[in-house]
Scaffold this motif. Structure first.
Motif, PDB file in Angstrom:
ATOM      1  N   LEU A 237       0.825  -1.113   0.080  1.00 36.54           N
ATOM      2  CA  LEU A 237      -0.163  -0.041   0.049  1.00 36.54           C
ATOM      3  C   LEU A 237       0.939   1.280  -0.139  1.00 36.54           C
ATOM      4  N   ARG A 238       0.746   2.118  -1.073  1.00 36.95           N
ATOM      5  CA  ARG A 238       1.424   3.388  -1.125  1.00 36.95           C
ATOM      6  C   ARG A 238       0.724   4.215  -0.338  1.00 36.95           C
ATOM      7  N   MET A 239       1.366   5.110   0.364  1.00 41.67           N
ATOM      8  CA  MET A 239       0.938   6.425   1.204  1.00 41.67           C
ATOM      9  C   MET A 239       1.637   7.560   1.152  1.00 41.67           C
ATOM     10  N   LEU A 240       0.876   8.766   1.128  1.00 40.37           N
ATOM     11  CA  LEU A 240       1.736   9.898   1.004  1.00 40.37           C
ATOM     12  C   LEU A 240       2.265  10.327   2.273  1.00 40.37           C
ATOM     13  N   ASN A 241       3.561  10.994   2.314  1.00 44.61           N
ATOM     14  CA  ASN A 241       4.206  11.246   3.899  1.00 44.61           C
ATOM     15  C   ASN A 241       5.013  12.425   3.688  1.00 44.61           C
ATOM     16  N   ILE A 242       5.361  12.840   4.616  1.00 43.86           N
ATOM     17  CA  ILE A 242       6.222  14.326   4.765  1.00 43.86           C
ATOM     18  C   ILE A 242       7.463  13.785   5.752  1.00 43.86           C
ATOM     19  N   ALA A 243       8.495  13.992   5.137  1.00 44.43           N
ATOM     20  CA  ALA A 243       9.740  13.627   6.105  1.00 44.43           C
ATOM     21  C   ALA A 243       9.872  14.808   6.822  1.00 44.43           C
ATOM     22  N   PRO A 244      10.240  14.345   8.048  1.00 44.55           N
ATOM     23  CA  PRO A 244      10.663  15.346   8.987  1.00 44.55           C
ATOM     24  C   PRO A 244      11.618  16.438   8.785  1.00 44.55           C
ATOM     25  N   GLY A 245      11.489  17.602   9.037  1.00 42.38           N
ATOM     26  CA  GLY A 245      12.488  18.574   8.632  1.00 42.38           C
ATOM     27  C   GLY A 245      13.836  18.433   9.265  1.00 42.38           C
ATOM     28  N   SER A 246      13.811  17.829  10.491  1.00 44.09           N
ATOM     29  CA  SER A 246      15.006  17.547  11.156  1.00 44.09           C
ATOM     30  C   SER A 246      15.856  16.252  10.759  1.00 44.09           C
ATOM     31  N   SER A 247      15.244  15.443   9.881  1.00 47.19           N
ATOM     32  CA  SER A 247      15.856  14.028   9.361  1.00 47.19           C
ATOM     33  C   SER A 247      17.064  14.632   8.395  1.00 47.19           C
TER      34      SER A 247
END
Length: 464
Positions: free
Chosen positions: A25-35
């Motif tokens: 299953l594909r899902m949209l996500n946002i990478a944490p700015g601190s990573s």
């Protein structure tokens, strides 16, 4: 309305549930700015380059000032339509000329994305009866272009294999992926069979050969010089037309980042190149490098150009600024830093692998040094490893089937010139912790299985 949607929503929901049960299953996500970014395609870190950003802002401010002049139609927002209607401009045509000159091509034609460039090119150029031959791991956009094309045949060949003999001689220069037998023949064998057809042999049927300059999932580079030799040998009537998707190789290879084709001096032997600006160049959009005749043909027949609103000034200006940066040689230092980081990362990862010596199914890093910023770390637990790295502050992505063939799942690490050795060391430490915990978990599972098996065996023994 709700009742009419009910059956369809149930069907769609069931399909999604099935994909989820298969861990696909594909899902949209946002990478944490601190990573720490070990995931994006911006290999030269140009999108965050201060000099590039300042140059772009100056261009935009100048355009805004001009747009306020009486009677001006200039704008930094929408382009106004497709290239054939109101979306063309002298700036767009000048940019195409600049790009063509930089890559030593006769002409260039801009598209809103490299995906559209591939679908437009392959969707309209092959004529009825023509043949498309393609690397089995070619990008999805090429598959889409082939799907809508009028070509009579679409034939895959084994990835990175010109011929069995040649591959074995050069195996030391290739990344050794997990064992996967391809059902397809090498390119030379495919072309040999095609040349037995009279129309192909006489040059009446065109054969298009599609490869990538750098494969985005494996990080390996095609044997392009040998591909050219095979095409010349098997198609002496000069009806073999090589297309190279350089989306990932431009910026990283060649003098000033001109790409693999220019690095090898094959500009006159490769019929067309597709370049994406969203990778090392840090922008958005795509372009086809080709002859002037092919450019005119695409303007008339490429549906992904004709029926799409053209790029706005903001996109064109960002591409123009980045090409000025490349042409001036200012990106050379970033490229050299990236090359040094690639060598360092391989040494660290391979040292980690040889020190821990895990089962290949848990983790495998090849001994062959990496040549590109795309580094696959093979494991049958890609989601687990990627999740652990993300929780540790390092953004990497799991790559699973069907994006890659089953049995070759991996975590993909993408390096950037702005990454540091300290960040690489931190990623290696996170991987080491995960491997050690996975080895322990695997050992405990095996011990529990053996213990349960022994208990069952004792119970099954007849009482004497």
């Amino acid at each position: 309305m709700t009742e009419n949607r009910g059956q369809l929503e149930s069907i769609l929901g069931a399909l999604l549930a099935r994909r989820k049960s298969q861990s696909k299953l594909r899902m949209l996500n946002i990478a944490p700015g601190s990573s720490v970014d070990f995931s994006s395609n911006g290999y030269l870190s140009l999108s965050t380059n201060l000099a590039v950003q300042k140059a772009l802002l100056c261009r935009l401010e100048a355009q805004v000032a001009e747009s306020n002049s009486p009677g001006s139609r200039k704008s930094i927002l929408g382009s106004g339509g497709s290239r054939l209607l109101d979306g063309n401009s002298s700036f767009a045509e000048a940019l195409e000329a600049k790009i063509a000159n930089f890559h030593k091509s006769e002409a260039a034609l801009l598209f809103t994305s490299a995906y559209d460039a591939n679908t437009g090119l392959l969707g309209c150029v092959p004529q009825p009866g023509d043949v498309i031959v393609y690397d089995e791991l070619i990008h999805a956009s090429v598959h889409e272009g082939m799907r809508i094309s009028r070509a009579a045949k679409r034939i895959p060949f084994a990835h990175d294999s010109v011929s069995a003999t040649h591959y074995s001689q050069n195996a030391g220069n290739r990344i050794k992926k997990p064992s996967r037998q391809s059902k397809n023949q090498g390119l030379d064998d495919v072309l040999k069979q095609l040349s037995s057809d009279e129309r192909v042999a006489r040059g009446k049927t065109n054969v298009f050969i599609c490869v990538e300059g750098l494969y985005s999932m494996d990080g390996d580079i095609p044997l392009l010089e040998d591909i050219v030799k095979a095409v010349d040998r098997r198609l002496p009537s000069r009806n073999g037309y090589i297309i190279v998707d350089e989306a990932h190789s431009v910026g990283t290879f060649g003098d000033k980042g001109r790409g693999l084709v220019c690095q090898l001096g094959l500009e006159d032997r490769v019929w067309a190149r597709v370049i994406g600006f969203g990778k090392a160049l840090g922008c958005a959009g795509g372009v086809v490098l080709c002859s002037s005749t092919t450019r005119s043909y695409l303007i008339n027949y490429a549906r992904s150009l004709i029926y799409t609103t053209s790029m706005a000034f903001t996109s064109l200006a960002s591409i123009d600024v980045v090409y000025d940066y490349l042409i001036s040689g200012q990106s050379d230092l970033s490229r050299h830093n990236l090359e040094a980081l690639i060598r360092y990362t391989h040494r660290q990862l391979y040292a980690l692998y040889t020190h821990l010596h895990p089962d290949r199914s848990i983790l495998h890093v090849d001994e062959t040094p990496f040549r590109s910023p795309i580094i696959p770390i093979f494991t049958i637990y890609p989601r687990d490893l990627a999740g652990h790295c993300q929780r540790s502050g390092f953004m990497v992505r799991p790559i699973v089937a069907p994006t890659v063939p089953a049995g070759s799942e991996r975590v993909r690490v993408c390096l950037h010139s702005a990454n540091t050795k300290e960040q690489v060391d931190g990623l290696c430490t996170a991987i080491e912790v995960w491997v050690q915990s996975r080895v322990v978990a695997t050992s405990e599972t095996r011990d529990n299985y053996l213990e349960a098996t022994n208990v069952l065996t004792k119970q099954d023994k007849p009482q004497l």
